[in-house]
Design a protein around this motif. Sequence first.
Motif, short mmCIF file in Angstrom:
data_model
loop_
_atom_site.label_atom_id
_atom_site.label_comp_id
_atom_site.label_asym_id
_atom_site.label_seq_id
_atom_site.Cartn_x
_atom_site.Cartn_y
_atom_site.Cartn_z
N UNK A 1 3.52 19.17 -17.16
CA UNK A 1 2.46 20.10 -17.54
C UNK A 1 2.89 21.55 -17.30
N UNK A 2 3.55 21.80 -16.15
CA UNK A 2 4.02 23.16 -15.86
C UNK A 2 5.04 23.62 -16.89
N UNK B 1 0.83 -1.22 0.00
CA UNK B 1 0.00 0.00 0.00
C UNK B 1 0.85 1.26 0.00
N UNK B 2 1.89 1.27 0.85
CA UNK B 2 2.80 2.44 0.91
C UNK B 2 3.54 2.62 -0.41
N UNK C 1 3.29 24.54 -20.14
CA UNK C 1 2.61 25.84 -20.03
C UNK C 1 3.62 26.98 -20.10
N UNK C 2 4.74 26.84 -19.37
CA UNK C 2 5.76 27.90 -19.36
C UNK C 2 6.36 28.08 -20.75
N UNK D 1 2.92 16.68 -13.14
CA UNK D 1 2.72 18.10 -12.84
C UNK D 1 3.87 18.94 -13.40
N UNK D 2 5.11 18.47 -13.20
CA UNK D 2 6.26 19.22 -13.71
C UNK D 2 6.24 19.27 -15.24
N UNK E 1 1.19 4.04 -3.04
CA UNK E 1 0.92 5.46 -2.74
C UNK E 1 2.12 6.32 -3.14
#
Lengths: 45, 315
Positions: free
Chosen positions: A30-31, A12-13, A34-35, A27-28, A16
């Motif tokens: 996508x950022x 589980x850990x 965008x930049x 996220x990085x 996660x």
Amino acid sequence: MTDKDFMRRRRGRSIALFLALAGVALLFYAMAMVKFATQAVHIVH
Amino acid sequence: MSATTSIAGLPSSTAGDWLQLLKPRVLVLVVYTAVAGLAMAPDPLHPVLAFAAILAITVAAGAAGALNMWFDRDIDAVMSRTARRPIPAGRIGPGEAFAFGVVLAVASVMVMGLATNLMAASWLALSILFYVLVYTVWLKRRTAQNIVIGGAAGAFPPIIGWVAATGHLALLPVLMFAIVFVWTPPHFWSLALYASGDYARAGVPMLPVVSGARVTRANILAYTVLLAATSVAPWLLGLTGPVYGVVALALGVRFMWHAARVWRDQADASGRSRRNDAAARAAFRFSILYLFVLFGALVADRLVFHSAGLHVWVG
């Protein structure tokens, strides 16, 4: 705690942690896109 | 390999335990007020960057919560409300929790800086340091005014949300900060009234422990009146429209009614409630609803009356 419980919790850990790291990578990415796109717009104008 | 000999001594944390270190219930309010600050900002922010900013604020608040749990593990173990938290319960080691908090704090500030601007990252770093050093380490165990001054830490998110979008500070986010700041004492003291035994056992000088229930009730009323006045300031100063003004007035009156009930609560000679602090419990519940509805009205008002100010990024 039994072997089975321990393995289940560790799995589980691990899942996660994998999801969190994958999310950060996404996220990085996508950022960055965008930049780059914003900078490209500035250069064109 | 035997389960009882080789594994019993190893940490038995689950992913949920690590999540619990972040104080998820507190995060809901942090995210909500941060989104409100972001939504009220006049400058547009790309949805991806806005998401990153909100995520950074959320993780930063969680990191501060983890560091708070690390530092307070001794008193958490004494209080029934917190004894089952992962560190006092032995599911996560103190060193692990500290490392977890520090890594998340640094990462959140870094992501905020990369996604938005250095000013927002600086405000975010300040909010973490304020919560951990000023509130947790310095004030919490020393003064009954701990949550009055320390409440500033929880009031930063609207400012950070606004600055993430604009890069600078303005009057409206400062007023949003002031609202959360003044809201914090009546919110926490309502809880402290019926959890004072826990705080006394742990030696935490919360106002009901140090000055008694009567003084606390009077302070709840005083701060609620101040909150009602502060909440209408954005409207009176022309920063919002009448939707927000009417909602702020109505909520303020209702909160003052709850605070008055707490103040008039029937008490014994020592000031303790004869009604199991039913009024304080109701005031605590209402205080949460109050902030959600108030900030919701702030954003709704902007959508209805100042839609030009609420931008949707269109690339």
